[in-house]
Design a protein around this motif. Structure first.
Motif, PDB file in Angstrom:
ATOM      1  N   ILE A 148     -24.928   4.254   0.421  1.00 31.27           N
ATOM      2  CA  ILE A 148     -23.671   3.581   1.034  1.00 31.27           C
ATOM      3  C   ILE A 148     -22.880   4.640   1.633  1.00 31.27           C
ATOM      4  CG2 ILE A 148     -21.831   1.972   0.736  1.00 31.27           C
ATOM      5  CD1 ILE A 148     -23.356   0.620  -1.537  1.00 31.27           C
ATOM      6  N   ASP A 149     -22.421   4.459   2.849  1.00 32.90           N
ATOM      7  CA  ASP A 149     -21.813   5.608   3.633  1.00 32.90           C
ATOM      8  C   ASP A 149     -20.690   4.864   4.357  1.00 32.90           C
ATOM      9  OD1 ASP A 149     -23.702   7.835   3.127  1.00 32.90           O
ATOM     10  OD2 ASP A 149     -25.077   6.407   4.299  1.00 32.90           O
ATOM     11  N   THR A 150     -19.606   5.144   4.059  1.00 30.12           N
ATOM     12  CA  THR A 150     -18.357   4.718   4.725  1.00 30.12           C
ATOM     13  C   THR A 150     -17.705   5.916   5.574  1.00 30.12           C
ATOM     14  OG1 THR A 150     -17.926   3.195   2.822  1.00 30.12           O
ATOM     15  CG2 THR A 150     -16.008   3.585   4.533  1.00 30.12           C
ATOM     16  N   GLY A 151     -17.701   7.157   5.270  1.00 34.19           N
ATOM     17  CA  GLY A 151     -17.118   8.257   5.976  1.00 34.19           C
ATOM     18  C   GLY A 151     -15.725   7.981   6.092  1.00 34.19           C
ATOM     19  N   ASN A 152     -14.945   7.845   5.102  1.00 39.44           N
ATOM     20  CA  ASN A 152     -13.433   7.588   4.928  1.00 39.44           C
ATOM     21  C   ASN A 152     -12.754   8.751   4.135  1.00 39.44           C
ATOM     22  OD1 ASN A 152     -10.790   6.701   5.352  1.00 39.44           O
ATOM     23  ND2 ASN A 152     -10.981   4.802   3.975  1.00 39.44           N
ATOM     24  N   PRO A 153     -12.020   9.519   4.596  1.00 38.95           N
ATOM     25  CA  PRO A 153     -11.542  10.859   3.976  1.00 38.95           C
ATOM     26  C   PRO A 153     -10.220  10.234   3.331  1.00 38.95           C
ATOM     27  CG  PRO A 153     -11.545  11.158   6.170  1.00 38.95           C
ATOM     28  CD  PRO A 153     -12.335   9.912   6.021  1.00 38.95           C
ATOM     29  N   ALA A 154      -9.706   9.222   3.807  1.00 38.39           N
ATOM     30  CA  ALA A 154      -8.219   9.013   3.496  1.00 38.39           C
ATOM     31  C   ALA A 154      -7.947   8.071   2.559  1.00 38.39           C
ATOM     32  CB  ALA A 154      -7.564   8.379   5.007  1.00 38.39           C
ATOM     33  N   THR A 155      -6.882   8.141   2.005  1.00 40.09           N
ATOM     34  CA  THR A 155      -6.648   7.306   0.669  1.00 40.09           C
ATOM     35  C   THR A 155      -5.784   6.161   1.166  1.00 40.09           C
ATOM     36  OG1 THR A 155      -4.791   8.723  -0.014  1.00 40.09           O
ATOM     37  CG2 THR A 155      -6.968   9.116  -0.858  1.00 40.09           C
ATOM     38  N   ASN A 156      -5.192   6.101   2.204  1.00 37.82           N
ATOM     39  CA  ASN A 156      -4.489   5.077   2.732  1.00 37.82           C
ATOM     40  C   ASN A 156      -4.785   4.303   3.846  1.00 37.82           C
ATOM     41  OD1 ASN A 156      -3.788   7.142   4.549  1.00 37.82           O
ATOM     42  ND2 ASN A 156      -1.661   7.052   4.512  1.00 37.82           N
ATOM     43  N   VAL A 157      -6.081   4.212   4.108  1.00 33.98           N
ATOM     44  CA  VAL A 157      -6.730   3.592   5.279  1.00 33.98           C
ATOM     45  C   VAL A 157      -7.734   2.854   4.713  1.00 33.98           C
ATOM     46  CG1 VAL A 157      -7.959   4.029   7.458  1.00 33.98           C
ATOM     47  CG2 VAL A 157      -6.000   5.418   6.814  1.00 33.98           C
ATOM     48  N   ILE A 158      -7.927   1.473   5.135  1.00 35.90           N
ATOM     49  CA  ILE A 158      -9.084   0.492   4.960  1.00 35.90           C
ATOM     50  C   ILE A 158      -9.683   0.808   5.892  1.00 35.90           C
ATOM     51  CG2 ILE A 158      -9.496  -1.787   4.768  1.00 35.90           C
ATOM     52  CD1 ILE A 158      -6.899  -2.344   3.447  1.00 35.90           C
ATOM     53  N   PRO A 159     -11.173   1.104   5.804  1.00 36.55           N
ATOM     54  CA  PRO A 159     -11.980   1.381   6.855  1.00 36.55           C
ATOM     55  C   PRO A 159     -12.407   0.161   7.810  1.00 36.55           C
ATOM     56  CG  PRO A 159     -13.242   1.206   4.652  1.00 36.55           C
ATOM     57  CD  PRO A 159     -11.834   1.210   4.325  1.00 36.55           C
ATOM     58  N   GLU A 160     -13.170   0.273   8.966  1.00 39.28           N
ATOM     59  CA  GLU A 160     -13.539  -0.774   9.777  1.00 39.28           C
ATOM     60  C   GLU A 160     -14.538  -1.239   9.163  1.00 39.28           C
ATOM     61  OE1 GLU A 160     -13.667  -1.873  14.066  1.00 39.28           O
ATOM     62  OE2 GLU A 160     -14.246   0.101  13.719  1.00 39.28           O
ATOM     63  N   SER A 161     -15.693  -0.045   8.862  1.00 38.24           N
ATOM     64  CA  SER A 161     -16.973  -0.581   8.771  1.00 38.24           C
ATOM     65  C   SER A 161     -17.807   0.324   7.671  1.00 38.24           C
ATOM     66  CB  SER A 161     -17.869  -0.467   9.967  1.00 38.24           C
ATOM     67  OG  SER A 161     -17.950   0.943  10.305  1.00 38.24           O
ATOM     68  N   THR A 162     -18.720  -0.090   6.901  1.00 34.78           N
ATOM     69  CA  THR A 162     -19.497   0.680   6.027  1.00 34.78           C
ATOM     70  C   THR A 162     -20.884   0.174   5.976  1.00 34.78           C
ATOM     71  OG1 THR A 162     -19.684   0.963   3.611  1.00 34.78           O
ATOM     72  CG2 THR A 162     -19.322  -1.105   4.319  1.00 34.78           C
ATOM     73  N   ARG A 163     -21.993   1.270   5.731  1.00 32.06           N
ATOM     74  CA  ARG A 163     -23.323   1.107   5.811  1.00 32.06           C
ATOM     75  C   ARG A 163     -24.289   1.179   4.750  1.00 32.06           C
ATOM     76  NH1 ARG A 163     -20.442   3.156   9.537  1.00 32.06           N
ATOM     77  NH2 ARG A 163     -20.275   5.602   8.440  1.00 32.06           N
TER      78      ARG A 163
END
Length: 385
Positions: free
Chosen positions: A243-258
C-alpha cells in the motif's frame, strides 16, 4: 548406438549451458549450442524468435506423427543479484563437493540438458515409431509472452503437434523423486488506486481522505475466504503486497493512495470471476466512502489440472523405477509454462530438487542430473513401447 556416437553427458551439457550468460531476455549462446547439438543428432531444428526473444523448436521423426512426445523447458535465467555474494562464478559451472554451481544450474538448464541428452541417445539407439519434439524458450523468467506462447503459436500454424508433454521444471521439494506437478494454481495481480480530495489535516471537512477507504478495502479483501480448496488444490489465497501513498507530511491529507494485491487461485475460480469480485468490493467501498476508484488487473495464467491418468502414470512409473520414490501428484507452487502447454495437449511437470533455484550460489547435485536423464529416457522408452 553407433560406435562414433557416445552417449550425451548431461552434466557436461549442463555445464556448457550454465556458461552461457542467458539472463532474460539474452540468448547468451544457449539455444545456439542446443541447436547445433540436436541438428547433428538428426533433429529438424527451427528458431522461432519473436519480439526479441530467442526460441528453439526441434523435431525428430515425421511431422504429424500419430504419436509424438514433447519436452518443454527454458534456458533463460534470472539475474545473479550481488555477484560478490557468490562463492562461485555464477557463469563458471564450477564442480565442487559433488555439485555443479552456477545461475540456472537448477532452474532449469540441467533439466533441458537431461531431456535433450535423453532424446538424442534414445533416437540413436531405438528410433521410435513416432516423433519427439523439444520446445525450448528463452522467455520463461520474463514476461513469457514471446516464449512458449510463440512456439505454440508457430506450431499451430505449421501443423506441428505434441500428443503429450513433459515440462522439466524443478518440482521436488526435498528429495529427488518426491513430487511431480499435474497442474498449477492461477495467478493474477490487481493494482487499485483510490482518489479523494487533498487538504489540511486540521480541516477534515475540506478534504476527503482515501486512506480509511483503502484500509477498509484491504481488510475486506484479505479477510475474505475465497474457498476451502478443491479435490486437487489447496485453498486460494489473496495477499496485499503493498500500500503506497507517498505522503511525507503529517499535516496533509493525501489525494490518492495505491494498493497491489496478488491472488493464487484454484479451479473453483477463473481470472474473470475474481476480477468481477474485486470490482464489486472496490465499488462497494467507493460508494461507502465517497472516493473514486480505478483498478488494473493482469492475469498471468488460469489454474489448470491434468487429471491423474496415463501421462501422470507414465512419468510416476519412471520416477519410481529410477529413484525408488513414488512422487506425490501436486498442484502447488507458482506458475510455469505448463499453463500455456495445457491448451495444446496433456502436460505434467517433473524435474530436480529446487531448493537453491533463484538463490545466490545456485547449485545442483551431479548425481541428480544423471538420474534425471535416466528418468526422461525411461519415459521415452515406455511411451513408445
Amino acid at each position: 548406438m553407433p560406435q562414433d556416437s557416445a552417449p550425451i553427458d548431461p552434466v557436461d551439457l549442463t555445464a556448457q549451458l550454465v556458461r552461457c550468460a542467458s539472463v532474460t531476455p539474452e540468448e547468451g549462446g544457449a539455444l545456439v549450442l542446443l541447436e547445433n547439438l540436436l541438428s547433428e543428432a538428426g533433429f529438424t531444428c527451427t528458431r522461432v524468435d519473436r519480439g526479441g526473444i530467442a526460441n528453439l523448436f526441434a523435431r525428430w521423426g515425421e511431422k504429424g506423427a500419430a504419436r509424438s512426445f514433447g519436452f518443454n523447458g527454458h534456458t533463460d535465467v534470472v539475474p545473479v543479484g550481488d555477484a560478490a555474494a557468490w562463492t562461485a562464478d555464477p557463469f563458471g559451472a564450477e564442480i565442487r563437493d559433488g555439485q555443479l554451481w552456477g545461475r540456472g544450474a537448477t532452474d532449469m538448464k540441467s533439466g533441458v540438458a537431461a531431456f535433450a541428452a535423453a532424446a538424442i541417445d534414445f533416437v540413436r539407439t531405438t528410433p521410435p515409431e513416432g516423433a519427439i519434439l523439444l520446445a525450448i524458450t528463452g522467455d520463461e523468467e520474463g514476461d513469457a509472452q514471446d516464449g512458449t506462447v510463440a512456439l505454440l503459436d508457430w506450431m499451430a500454424t505449421e501443423g506441428e503437434a505434441m500428443s503429450a508433454c513433459l515440462v522439466g521444471e524443478p518440482t521436488c521439494p526435498e528429495t529427488m523423486g518426491d513430487m511431480m506437478k499435474i497442474g498449477r494454481r492461477g495467478s493474477m495481480s490487481a493494482w487499485i488506486t483510490l482518489t479523494g480530495v487533498q487538504g489540511h489535516s486540521a480541516y477534515l471537512h475540506r478534504a476527503l481522505n482515501p486512506l480509511p477507504a483503502m484500509a477498509r478495502l484491504a481488510d475486506r479483501l484479505s479477510s475474505h475466504v475465497l474457498d476451502d480448496g478443491t479435490d486437487h488444490f489447496d485453498p486460494s489465497t489473496l495477499a496485499v503486497v503493498t500500500i503506497d501513498t507517498g505522503n511525507p507530511a503529517t499535516n496533509v491529507i493525501p489525494e490518492s493512495t495505491r494498493m497491489t494485491v496478488n491472488i493464487r487461485y484454484n479451479d473453483a475460480h477463473s481470472g474473470d470471476s475474481l476480477t468481477r469480485w474485486l470490482q464489486s468490493e472496490l465499488d462497494s467501498v467507493c460508494d461507502s466512502f465517497g472516493v473514486t476508484g480505478e483498478m488494473t488487473v493482469k492475469n498471468s495464467g488460469e489454474s489448470f489440472l491434468t487429471p491423474p491418468g496415463p501421462l501422470s502414470d507414465l512419468v510416476s512409473s519412471a520416477v519410481q523405477a529410477e529413484t525408488g520414490q513414488t512422487p506425490v501428484l501436486s498442484t502447488s507452487g507458482g506458475t510455469s509454462d505448463a499453463r500455456f502447454v495445457k491448451d495444446h495437449c496433456p502436460v505434467v511437470e517433473f524435474g530436480l530438487v529446487g531448493q537453491t533455484m533463484h538463490q545466490v550460489d545456485e547449485r545442483v547435485d551431479i548425481a541428480h542430473i544423471e538420474q534425471l536423464k535416466a528418468i526422461y529416457a525411461r519415459v521415452l522408452k515406455d511411451y513408445f513401447a
